[in-house]
Motif scaffolding. Structure first.
Motif, PDB file in Angstrom:
ATOM      1  N   LYS A  44       5.857   4.219   1.645  1.00  0.00           N
ATOM      2  CA  LYS A  44       6.515   5.351   2.316  1.00  0.00           C
ATOM      3  C   LYS A  44       7.421   4.865   3.446  1.00  0.00           C
ATOM      4  CE  LYS A  44       3.227   9.071   1.508  1.00  0.00           C
ATOM      5  NZ  LYS A  44       2.288   9.999   2.143  1.00  0.00           N
ATOM      6  N   SER A  45       6.944   3.903   4.232  1.00  0.00           N
ATOM      7  CA  SER A  45       7.770   3.409   5.332  1.00  0.00           C
ATOM      8  C   SER A  45       8.989   2.647   4.800  1.00  0.00           C
ATOM      9  CB  SER A  45       6.955   2.528   6.279  1.00  0.00           C
ATOM     10  OG  SER A  45       6.515   1.370   5.618  1.00  0.00           O
ATOM     11  N   SER A  66       0.840  -1.201   0.000  1.00  0.00           N
ATOM     12  CA  SER A  66       0.000   0.000   0.000  1.00  0.00           C
ATOM     13  C   SER A  66       0.877   1.254   0.000  1.00  0.00           C
ATOM     14  CB  SER A  66      -0.901  -0.004   1.233  1.00  0.00           C
ATOM     15  OG  SER A  66      -0.110   0.091   2.399  1.00  0.00           O
ATOM     16  N   LYS A  67       0.232   2.398  -0.116  1.00  0.00           N
ATOM     17  CA  LYS A  67       0.957   3.667  -0.156  1.00  0.00           C
ATOM     18  C   LYS A  67       1.739   3.891   1.138  1.00  0.00           C
ATOM     19  CE  LYS A  67       0.201   8.577  -0.965  1.00  0.00           C
ATOM     20  NZ  LYS A  67      -0.776   9.608  -1.293  1.00  0.00           N
ATOM     21  N   GLU A  68       1.121   3.576   2.266  1.00  0.00           N
ATOM     22  CA  GLU A  68       1.780   3.765   3.564  1.00  0.00           C
ATOM     23  C   GLU A  68       2.983   2.830   3.718  1.00  0.00           C
ATOM     24  OE1 GLU A  68      -1.575   3.238   3.284  1.00  0.00           O
ATOM     25  OE2 GLU A  68      -2.062   5.369   3.447  1.00  0.00           O
ATOM     26  N   SER A  69       2.834   1.572   3.262  1.00  0.00           N
ATOM     27  CA  SER A  69       3.962   0.647   3.374  1.00  0.00           C
ATOM     28  C   SER A  69       5.106   1.054   2.445  1.00  0.00           C
ATOM     29  CB  SER A  69       3.513  -0.785   3.090  1.00  0.00           C
ATOM     30  OG  SER A  69       3.062  -0.916   1.766  1.00  0.00           O
TER      31      SER A  69
END
Length: 145
Positions: free
Chosen positions: A66-67, A61-64
């Motif tokens: 970024k992390s 996902s987008k959050e993963s």
């Protein structure tokens, strides 16, 4: 015999549906010390991450994403943060003289009696420190009349 220009017949035209599939759906930028890191969403949860040092394919996902980008940047540049600056000590009669490496060929020399900035390599810093220490502790001759 006439030659015909067949290039206009041989070129394939992109259909509107095809052109939309080739465009990135989403792009994420994170600035880093040595260049920007860019993640491009190619399809669904497939991302192509471009670092200044390599390219990585990632699924998530987008959050993963970024992390993952932040983690890889921290891993890459963590060694620079952990390395303490180079420090040279020379004992003197009234305390230690200390030279701290600030950046390429930039040094800060702290004597018990003064603070100086110096430009040069490590050997030049040592020579300068020894020269200043000897000069400070050498008795000055009285002015001749």
């Amino acid at each position: 015999m006439a030659l015909f220009d067949l290039t206009k017949f041989l070129k394939r035209r992109a259909s509107p549906g095809n052109a939309a599939n080739n465009m990135p759906r989403e792009v994420i930028y994170i600035p880093s010390k040595y260049g920007d890191v860019e993640a491009v969403n190619r399809w669904g949860d497939q991302w192509l991450i471009s670092y200044p040092w390599e390219t990585q394919e990632f699924f998530g996902s987008k959050e993963s994403v970024k992390s993952e980008m932040s983690r890889r940047i921290e891993d890459r540049y963590a060694a620079e943060k952990k390395v303490p600056p180079t420090v040279i000590y020379i004992p003197t009669g009234s305390g230690d003289a200390r030279a701290t490496h600030l950046s390429i060929n930039k040094w800060r020399i702290e004597y018990p009696w003064a603070v100086d900035d110096f430009t040069g390599n490590m050997n030049a810093v040592r020579k300068e420190m020894k020269r200043r220490i000897i000069e400070h502790y050498t008795a000055r001759p009285e002015a001749a009349e």
